[in-house]
Design an enzyme around this catalytic site. Structure first.
Site, PDB file in Angstrom:
ATOM      1  N   CYS A  89      53.762  45.066  38.695  1.00  0.00           N
ATOM      2  CA  CYS A  89      52.398  44.839  39.619  1.00  0.00           C
ATOM      3  C   CYS A  89      52.677  43.701  40.390  1.00  0.00           C
ATOM      4  CB  CYS A  89      51.260  44.605  38.677  1.00  0.00           C
ATOM      5  SG  CYS A  89      49.974  43.794  39.647  1.00  0.00           S
ATOM      6  N   CYS A 107      50.365  40.694  40.401  1.00  0.00           N
ATOM      7  CA  CYS A 107      50.578  39.966  39.216  1.00  0.00           C
ATOM      8  C   CYS A 107      51.625  38.789  39.417  1.00  0.00           C
ATOM      9  CB  CYS A 107      50.742  40.848  38.039  1.00  0.00           C
ATOM     10  SG  CYS A 107      49.250  41.905  37.752  1.00  0.00           S
TER      11      CYS A 107
END
Length: 123
Positions: free
Chosen positions: A43, A46
């Site tokens: 991600c 993230c």
């Protein structure tokens, strides 16, 4: 010495266990996509948000708990029936939440250090 406890867990079961073992404490949970062998999450948000969140952890309340939770691989996360989406009502990663309250920062909100600091410092 840190005035908070940090716990790293992987998956929904481990998250629930960590929470139940710390009942009555102020719990902050950060949810991220799984990391690979190089420590990089699938991600991209993230990856960008983690240093921002970590940079504000000095503002965590005394005696609180910070749970870092990897939610699984991308395919699991994309499944609308996964436990994080179904039970915890998460809509995206990264998510930072104050457990047991409606306070939640989702995706690009986790990139704003002032929002993260407010989450850690305001009741």
């Amino acid at each position: 010495m840190a005035q908070y406890e940090e716990v790293s867990v992987h998956g929904y079961e481990e998250f629930c266990k960590a929470v139940s073992e710390r009942k009555g404490k102020d719990i902050f949970a950060y949810f991220s996509g799984d990391k690979d062998d190089q420590g990089k999450s699938w991600c991209p948000d993230c990856v960008t948000a983690e240093p921002v969140v970590r940079g504000q952890m000095t503002h965590l309340p005394e005696g609180s708990v910070f749970i870092y939770c990897q939610v699984g691989q991308r395919a699991y996360w994309k499944d609308p029936k996964n436990d994080f989406k179904k039970t915890l009502k998460l809509s995206g990663v990264p998510t930072l939440l104050r457990y047991g309250t409606p306070q939640k920062l989702v995706e690009d909100e986790c990139l704003k250090s002032e929002l993260v600091r407010m989450m850690f410092t305001e009741d």
